[in-house]
Design a protein around this motif. Structure first.
Motif: not given
Length: 156
Positions: A52-74
């Motif tokens: 999730v990125i909040v971009h202050r156009v022309g003046k930078g940004a802040r971001y956050f992330y979430s991670r999930e892991r799966e053992v089965f394949g898709r």
């Protein structure tokens, strides 16, 4: 869903949203873009990361992330649609919260990890249609840095 701020550490959705609002309040007259993108990496397990990125156009940004892991394949197709669904879920929650807090005018972009070159080119119409049909703007490579750069950084 648990999120991580590179500067503030782990937080839940409510804390992330509070950080977004605080960032916007710092410079309320600026133009902002809210971007949600998901990428995945297949190894022994599959790592899905939503940024999730909040971009202050022309003046930078802040971001956050979430991670999930799966053992089965898709399959690749299933992974791309799951990435889009994760992004749509988070974007929907953000849109509802933004509207309830007086920021209904913020457009939310979904950045998709698909492009006109490579294995995913045949999925563009379907996945972009899924996103735009849900009321969000869709971006694909090379304009989808939320997925292909920010989220990708944390899939490894």
């Amino acid at each position: 869903m648990q999120f991580i701020s590179p500067t503030k550490g782990p937080m839940d959705f409510d804390a992330m949203f509070a950080e977004i609002i605080a960032y916007v309040r710092e410079v309320p007259e600026a133009t902002y873009r809210v971007i949600v993108g998901t990428d995945s990496q297949l190894r022994e397990e599959t790592s899905f990361v939503t940024a999730v990125i909040v971009h202050r156009v022309g003046k930078g940004a802040r971001y956050f992330y979430s991670r999930e892991r799966e053992v089965f394949g898709r399959s690749l197709r299933q992974r791309i649609f799951y990435e889009a669904a994760r992004s749509l879920d988070v974007a929907g929650q953000l849109a509802a919260r933004l509207a309830a807090n007086g920021h209904a005018d913020f457009d939310i972009e979904i950045h998709l990890d698909i492009g006109r070159h490579g294995e995913t080119k045949n999925l563009i119409r379907e996945v972009v249609g899924m996103v735009t049909g849900s009321g969000f703007d869709a971006r694909i490579k090379p304009d989808s840095f939320g997925a292909s750069k920010v989220a990708d950084k944390y899939t490894k």
